[in-house]
Scaffold this motif. Structure first.
Motif, mmCIF file in Angstrom:
data_model
loop_
_atom_site.group_PDB
_atom_site.id
_atom_site.type_symbol
_atom_site.label_atom_id
_atom_site.label_comp_id
_atom_site.label_asym_id
_atom_site.label_seq_id
_atom_site.Cartn_x
_atom_site.Cartn_y
_atom_site.Cartn_z
ATOM 1 N N GLY A 256 0.966 -1.077 0.120
ATOM 2 C CA GLY A 256 0.018 0.013 -0.029
ATOM 3 C C GLY A 256 0.972 1.275 -0.258
ATOM 4 O O GLY A 256 0.338 2.266 0.317
ATOM 5 N N VAL A 257 2.045 1.032 -0.272
ATOM 6 C CA VAL A 257 3.105 2.082 -0.443
ATOM 7 C C VAL A 257 3.230 2.687 -1.888
ATOM 8 O O VAL A 257 3.448 1.894 -2.653
ATOM 9 C CB VAL A 257 4.481 1.966 0.051
ATOM 10 C CG1 VAL A 257 5.312 3.242 0.212
ATOM 11 C CG2 VAL A 257 4.366 1.572 1.559
ATOM 12 N N GLU A 258 3.036 3.898 -2.228
ATOM 13 C CA GLU A 258 2.960 4.571 -3.549
ATOM 14 C C GLU A 258 4.309 5.097 -3.863
ATOM 15 O O GLU A 258 4.935 5.807 -2.951
ATOM 16 C CB GLU A 258 1.945 5.395 -3.683
ATOM 17 C CG GLU A 258 0.539 4.756 -4.439
ATOM 18 C CD GLU A 258 -0.272 5.946 -4.732
ATOM 19 O OE1 GLU A 258 0.013 6.778 -5.683
ATOM 20 O OE2 GLU A 258 -1.625 5.938 -4.148
ATOM 21 N N THR A 259 4.945 4.823 -4.963
ATOM 22 C CA THR A 259 6.065 5.377 -5.556
ATOM 23 C C THR A 259 6.385 4.985 -6.911
ATOM 24 O O THR A 259 5.531 4.365 -7.348
ATOM 25 C CB THR A 259 7.288 5.101 -4.596
ATOM 26 O OG1 THR A 259 8.516 5.920 -5.073
ATOM 27 C CG2 THR A 259 7.837 3.659 -4.954
ATOM 28 N N SER A 260 7.454 5.490 -7.502
ATOM 29 C CA SER A 260 7.394 5.362 -9.043
ATOM 30 C C SER A 260 9.001 5.484 -9.469
ATOM 31 O O SER A 260 9.682 6.190 -8.545
ATOM 32 C CB SER A 260 6.577 6.280 -9.721
ATOM 33 O OG SER A 260 6.848 7.533 -9.784
ATOM 34 N N ASP A 261 9.151 4.832 -10.546
ATOM 35 C CA ASP A 261 10.523 5.370 -11.088
ATOM 36 C C ASP A 261 10.918 6.892 -11.163
ATOM 37 O O ASP A 261 12.083 7.476 -10.922
ATOM 38 C CB ASP A 261 10.691 4.552 -12.360
ATOM 39 C CG ASP A 261 12.168 4.667 -13.035
ATOM 40 O OD1 ASP A 261 13.076 4.519 -12.304
ATOM 41 O OD2 ASP A 261 12.115 5.209 -14.046
ATOM 42 N N GLU A 262 10.045 7.503 -11.692
ATOM 43 C CA GLU A 262 10.221 8.790 -11.935
ATOM 44 C C GLU A 262 10.115 9.568 -10.736
ATOM 45 O O GLU A 262 11.215 10.441 -10.567
ATOM 46 C CB GLU A 262 8.965 9.320 -12.541
ATOM 47 C CG GLU A 262 8.868 8.842 -14.205
ATOM 48 C CD GLU A 262 8.258 7.534 -14.218
ATOM 49 O OE1 GLU A 262 8.478 6.836 -15.136
ATOM 50 O OE2 GLU A 262 7.730 7.050 -12.957
#
Length: 328
Positions: free
Chosen positions: A35-41
């Motif tokens: 439930g942890v949001e992150t991304s490459d960008e």
């Protein structure tokens, strides 16, 4: 030690990273299950990190350190019988005791000399290298293994996006030997314990139970400000103390924490980007291992050559920081 060998020189280096590469996309997918949001960008924009190496759950710091140390010994052309000092910088030791340095000593078949750990978090390698230099110059050792090794994945809270995306595992090592030619030409170490709260892992074991918070916690903005100011002054001070100009530096090998810190520091010191060794994009922040890993990478690919003047810097929890100038 012979009277005509008052210096200590780096004669070999090695580095080891665990086999598992975790890209930002891999990490984002894993964190999404929590439930942890992150991304490459998001990660690249804020840190410059594109991937990191993560050790298996049963891999200990000593295993990584042993591999890096053996590579450094091979590079220097020395054997177990030559080493009379091992200093290992780590914040993730195998055990409370014995020291991880003693375990590495046994793994390498070394039966003589002193072996101990240094705990200065991300400044650990710079602290360890300065200590080994002092041992050799005082005549207490002739050949030292100086190692930075971490399994930081063991102390990360994988639900805390502010910290878990920043770190990786690995080990780097150098061989430092008595020499009649200048090698380590200057060093500056500092600490400010009043700033301990901005970067720490404050838990401990008491009565067989974990007491307090065992995970790494960080005030990112405070660390950024402290790191840039402390390291820029440290670089200026070590150069002044050593009688060299910042413009004399061939290579800067900074602690690999964040590309923003590295770029800001280089600009503040007037050191061109092409003279700065950057591995944070590939290794992430490996704490005490970051400087020796970066140094080894640049030596192995031919950038850092014999005779080059190299500035190595560390900054980390404690709060600790320091600089070493080395003629390769």
């Amino acid at each position: 030690m012979e009277a005509n060998m008052p210096f200590a020189k780096i004669t070999g280096s090695g580095g080891y990273l665990p086999p598992r590469v975790v890209t930002n996309n891999d990490l984002a997918a894993e964190l999404a299950t929590r439930g942890v949001e992150t991304s490459d960008e998001w990660i690249i924009e804020r840190t410059g990190i594109r991937q990191r190496y993560i050790a298996d759950a049963d891999t200990r710091t000593s295993a990584l350190a042993t591999r890096a140390a053996q590579m450094a010994m091979d590079d220097a052309g020395i054997s177990a019988g030559d080493v009379d000092l091992i200093i290992l910088a780590t914040s993730t030791p195998d055990f409370i005791f014995p020291s991880t340095a003693c375990i590495v000593q046994a793994n390498l078949g070394i039966r003589q000399g002193a072996a101990f750990d240094v705990q200065a978090v991300c400044s650990g390698f710079v602290y360890a290298l300065t200590t080994a230099d002092a041992f050799i110059k005082a005549g207490h050792a002739k050949t030292a293994l100086v190692i930075g090794a971490e399994v930081f994945s063991n102390i990360l809270d994988w639900n805390d996006r502010k910290t878990c995306v920043l770190f990786g595992d690995g080990a780097g090592a150098i061989v430092l030997q008595a020499s009649d030619a200048p090698g380590i030409v200057g060093a500056e170490l500092h600490a400010d314990g009043s700033q301990a709260g901005i970067l720490n892992a404050s838990g401990n074991v008491c009565g067989g139970k974990v007491v307090g918070d065992p995970f790494l916690r960080m005030d990112g903005q405070a660390v950024f400000k402290m790191a840039v100011n402390a390291l820029s002054k440290s670089a200026q001070d070590v150069c002044a103390k050593s009688g060299v100009q910042l413009s004399d530096i061939d290579w800067m090998v900074p602690h690999q924490a964040n590309i923003r810190i590295i770029n800001f520091l280089g600009k503040k010191l007037g050191i061109a980007p092409e003279k700065v060794v950057v591995t944070v994009d590939q290794h992430a922040n490996t704490s005490a291992a970051s400087v020796p890993l970066a140094l080894n990478t640049a030596r192995r690919d031919g950038r850092i050559k014999s005779g080059d003047l190299v500035l190595m810097q560390g900054v980390g929890g404690g709060f600790t920081w320091g600089s070493v100038l080395a003629r390769m």
